[in-house]
Design an enzyme around this catalytic site. Structure first.
Site, PDB file in Angstrom:
ATOM      1  N   GLY A  46      79.038  26.835  34.929  1.00  0.00           N
ATOM      2  CA  GLY A  46      79.440  26.918  33.580  1.00  0.00           C
ATOM      3  C   GLY A  46      79.708  28.301  33.401  1.00  0.00           C
ATOM      4  N   GLN A  51      82.881  35.868  29.081  1.00  0.00           N
ATOM      5  CA  GLN A  51      82.238  36.141  30.243  1.00  0.00           C
ATOM      6  C   GLN A  51      83.411  36.958  31.035  1.00  0.00           C
ATOM      7  OE1 GLN A  51      79.886  32.462  31.126  1.00  0.00           O
ATOM      8  NE2 GLN A  51      78.505  34.044  31.969  1.00  0.00           N
ATOM      9  N   LEU A  94      75.387  34.205  34.832  1.00  0.00           N
ATOM     10  CA  LEU A  94      76.269  34.935  35.953  1.00  0.00           C
ATOM     11  C   LEU A  94      76.530  36.347  35.338  1.00  0.00           C
ATOM     12  CD1 LEU A  94      79.335  32.470  36.654  1.00  0.00           C
ATOM     13  CD2 LEU A  94      77.022  33.006  38.328  1.00  0.00           C
ATOM     14  N   HIS A 139      76.935  31.520  24.544  1.00  0.00           N
ATOM     15  CA  HIS A 139      77.828  32.530  24.896  1.00  0.00           C
ATOM     16  C   HIS A 139      78.942  32.759  23.585  1.00  0.00           C
ATOM     17  CE1 HIS A 139      76.726  34.151  28.862  1.00  0.00           C
ATOM     18  NE2 HIS A 139      76.535  32.920  29.312  1.00  0.00           N
TER      19      HIS A 139
HETATM   20 ZN   LIG Z   1      75.696  32.703  31.003  1.00  0.00          ZN
END
Ligand SMILES: [Zn+2]
Length: 171
Positions: A46, A51, A94, A139
Site C-alpha cells: 500500500g 509518501q 516504506l 498516512h
Molecule cells: Zn506506511
C-alpha cells in the site's frame, strides 16, 4: 509512468494532513499510475500520496502477496464509515525503514471513496485488507506507525536513526 522517491521519516510532508481531491483529472490519474509503479517497485502492499511528496487524499493498494484473494485498487478521498472488532498486527512502513511494530487496529472496516474513474465506491475489508486500509488512511492524516507505538519505542527508533546518520556523516 515513473517510479517516484518514497519520503522517509522525519520528512515534514509525512506529518501533513492531506488535501481532499476536488476533481479526478489527468493529473490525479497520472499520480495513481506512478504510485502504483512505485509501490510495486518497493515491494509494498500500500502507498499514500504524501509518501511520494503529494499531500492529497489518494491511496493505492494491493495486498495479494499476503491475501491472494485481493487485487490492486486505488481510492481517492477514502473515509472509514464503519468499523468493528480489534486486532493486533505487526506492521511495517516504506517511510519508516527497519521498523516493524505491533499496532492495534480495527478488525473490519468499511471505507468509502472515489474510484480513478470518478465513481463512488465502497470497500469492505477484513484481515490484512482492513489493516492496510487503516494504515494508509492514517498516512492521509499525517499519522505514522511511530505515532501509534509507545513513547519509549519511538525514542529507541529515533536514537537508532540518529546513530545511523552520525555514522553516515563520519564515512
Ligand atoms: Zn506506511
Amino acid at each position: 509512468m515513473a517510479v517516484l522517491e518514497i519520503l522517509k521519516y522525519p520528512h515534514p510532508v509525512l506529518k501533513k494532513k492531506c488535501k481532499c481531491v476536488e476533481r479526478v483529472d489527468e493529473e490525479v490519474k497520472r499520480l495513481i499510475h506512478d504510485m502504483k509503479e512505485t509501490m510495486y517497485h518497493a515491494n509494498g502492499i500500500g502507498l499514500a500520496a504524501c509518501q511520494v511528496g503529494t499531500p492529497q487524499q489518494v491511496i493505492v493498494m494491493d495486498v495479494s502477496p499476503i491475501d491472494p484473494g485481493q487485487g490492486f485498487f486505488a481510492l481517492i478521498n477514502p473515509e472509514i464509515i464503519c468499523e468493528e472488532g480489534e486486532v493486533d498486527y505487526e506492521e511495517g512502513c516504506l517511510s519508516v525503514p527497519e521498523c516493524t511494530e505491533k499496532i492495534k487496529r480495527k478488525e473490519k472496516v468499511r471505507v468509502k471513496g472515489i474510484s480513478p474513474e470518478g465513481e463512488e465506491m465502497e470497500i469492505a475489508g477484513e484481515g490484512i485488507l482492513s489493516i492496510a486500509l487503516q494504515h494508509e488512511i492514517d498516512h492521509l492524516n499525517g499519522v505514522l506507525i511511530l505515532d501509534r507505538i509507545s513513547r519509549l519505542k519511538r525514542e529507541i527508533y529515533r536514537n537508532k536513526l540518529k546513530k545511523e546518520k552520525q555514522r553516515g556523516e563520519k564515512e
